[in-house]
Scaffold this active site. Structure first.
Site, PDB file in Angstrom:
ATOM      1  CG  HIS A 263      19.960  13.159 -71.184  1.00 32.96           C
ATOM      2  ND1 HIS A 263      20.754  13.081 -72.296  1.00 32.96           N
ATOM      3  CD2 HIS A 263      18.734  12.716 -71.595  1.00 32.96           C
ATOM      4  CE1 HIS A 263      20.057  12.612 -73.318  1.00 32.96           C
ATOM      5  NE2 HIS A 263      18.815  12.387 -72.917  1.00 32.96           N
ATOM      6  CG  HIS A 304      28.836   9.973 -73.535  1.00 35.54           C
ATOM      7  ND1 HIS A 304      28.216   8.852 -74.031  1.00 35.54           N
ATOM      8  CD2 HIS A 304      28.033  11.020 -73.820  1.00 35.54           C
ATOM      9  CE1 HIS A 304      27.082   9.217 -74.598  1.00 35.54           C
ATOM     10  NE2 HIS A 304      26.937  10.519 -74.482  1.00 35.54           N
ATOM     11  CG  ASP A 362      26.192  18.248 -73.080  1.00 33.33           C
ATOM     12  OD1 ASP A 362      25.420  18.895 -73.785  1.00 33.33           O
ATOM     13  OD2 ASP A 362      26.033  17.057 -72.804  1.00 33.33           O
TER      14      ASP A 362
END
Ligand code: CMC
Length: 426
Positions: A263, A304, A362
């Protein structure tokens, strides 16, 4: 359009209504099943809508993310994090007077009580900033618990303002603690992102000299991370909050859930992975490892749960990333070269194409933060700062309407009843 679904179990048919969404997938209302003694099984909640929400909409196949109906690209281009916080909390974009009042409300709540700062004395300089952040956010409950009525909308708003206002101050303190430096108080003259950067990298008593490009990139990072519907940390906040727990404790639970590398910890994991790869000549070796079923290694910053086409936040972040790299003059940094090569190979090879594994936010936020001079162990702290308005908006939404304590059931696969055996007979 499907109106209802029928299921037949042991010869008995149960009719389940279908609830209509304003956008995206309608959902089968399975609440009536318990009365029939039937539970559903959905580890990881892949097929389960856990709540109604009016805050954020994602279409993972089309790469759409909207806060209160506004596309993320438009918000990132035209808005500010303060405006986005207002939007998430209040449901509408503010007019100028509302925004000014909101900004003042936040600025006036940014300072942290002197006594409370001693919470950081309990930590060593080598402590991970996220461990300090979990403690500090939960610790705020000690200051604001008495007299707090979570069923009073005004009290909830005050908690939301306190959390959005205090998170940059606490986040900067975690950083200053790790470098053994004196804390810097928030400056009411500075905007939110600049204030945070100045509290991290400034000099006590000296005016801010944070570059406008870096402040703007940080503000964009906050906007892009501000909410993401029922992700793991937000669901954690809702679950903890559903017990009627103190809001600061519920949000601390969200901070903890964010920490994991699957996460919010992924941006930190991206940089660790790039450092581990170390050289462009080893990229293929790591790609091969990512594809190997017997190797637990995953390419951090790729894939994802929801976005199976592209991550719209990654597209915006990629552009912001290049602006920062240009300003910092470090486009040829070795780790960035490795990152670019990874991105190209992963986009071309069947393994990644077939599984719809694209660079996620990210991947680019990790590289951007590194280029901004932010230490790797602060990356997830920055994600937590960005996500704060989402967490408090979801907590407020849940408490503002009828809700039930979150209490899933299970498929029990343990032993059937057996008799206790004395320790000498085992
Ligand atoms: N590298 C290599 N293979 C992968 C990766 C990856 N990063 N991600 C998924 N796969 C493979 C996986 O092994 C599986 O292969 P197969 O079908 O052959 O068994 C297939 O792709 C489907 O993966 P999954 O695990 O079912 O996908 P998921 O939706 O459960 O997991 C994820 C999503 C984000 C946890 C996962 O992609 C991952 O661990 N990525 C790396 C960590 C990361 O970057 N996380 C940040 C997510 S974005 C931040 C946020 O919103 O919180």
């Amino acid at each position: 359009m499907i109106q209802k679904v029928e299921i037949t179990i042991d010869g008995k048919t149960v009719e389940l209504p279908v609830l209509e969404a304003t956008e995206g997938t309608n959902v089968v209302d399975v609440r009536g099943l318990i009365a029939e003694g039937i539970y559903t099984f959905d580890p990881g909640f892949l097929s389960t809508a856990s709540c109604e929400s009016r805050i954020t909409y994602i279409d993972g196949d089309k790469g759409i993310l909207m806060y209160r109906g506004y596309p993320i690209e438009e918000l990132a281009e035209n808005s500010s994090h303060m405006e986005v916080c207002y939007l998430l909390l209040c449901g509408e974009l503010p007019d100028q007077a509302q925004l000014s009042e909101f900004v003042q409300d936040i600025k006036s709540r940014m300072p942290v009580d002197d006594q409370f700062k001693h919470i950081f004395d309990a930590f060593s300089e080598s402590a991970h900033p996220m461990s300090m952040l979990c403690a500090a956010v939960g610790g705020l409950a000690s200051l604001y618990h008495d007299g707090l009525d979570i069923f009073n909308a005004q009290h909830r708003r005050e908690s939301a303002l306190q959390l959005i206002a205090k998170i940059p101050t606490l986040a900067a303190m975690t950083y200053r603690k790790t470098i053994g430096a004196k804390f810097i108080d928030p400056d009411p003259e500075l905007e939110y992102a600049e204030n945070f950067l100045n509290m991290c990298f400034g000099e006590p008593g000296v005016s801010s000299n944070v570059s406008a490009t870096l402040a703007s990139a940080m503000d964009k990072i906050f906007i892009l991370h501000a909410d993401h519907e029922q992700n793991a940390s937000t669901s954690t906040v809702r679950l903890a909050g559903s017990t009627e727990a103190d809001p600061y404790a519920a949000i601390a639970a969200g901070v903890a859930a964010l920490w994991g590398p699957s996460h919010g910890g992924a941006n930190e994991a991206v940089l660790k992975m790039l450092a581990e790869i170390g050289d462009e000549s080893r990229v293929q070796e790591f790609i091969d490892r990512a594809k190997d079923k017997d190797d637990p290694f995953k390419l951090m910053g790729f894939g994802h749960r929801v976005y199976k086409n592209f991550d719209p936040r990654a597209t915006v972040m990629q552009a912001s990333c290049h602006a920062v790299l240009e300003e910092q003059g470090i486009e040829d940094e070795p780790l960035l070269k490795i990152a670019k090569q990874l991105e190209t190979i992963a986009r071309e090879q069947d393994y990644f194409i077939d599984r719809k594994l694209y660079p996620n936010i990210d991947f680019y936020s990790g590289i951007t933060l590194k280029a901004m001079g932010i230490p790797t162990n602060m990356f997830t702290v920055i994600f937590a700062m960005g996500r704060m308005p989402g967490w408090v908006a979801h907590w407020d939404e849940m408490l503002g309407s009828p809700f039930k304590i979150g209490r899933p059931r299970q498929l029990y696969l343990g032993p059937s009843k057996r008799d206790y055996v004395d320790i000498n007979d085992r």
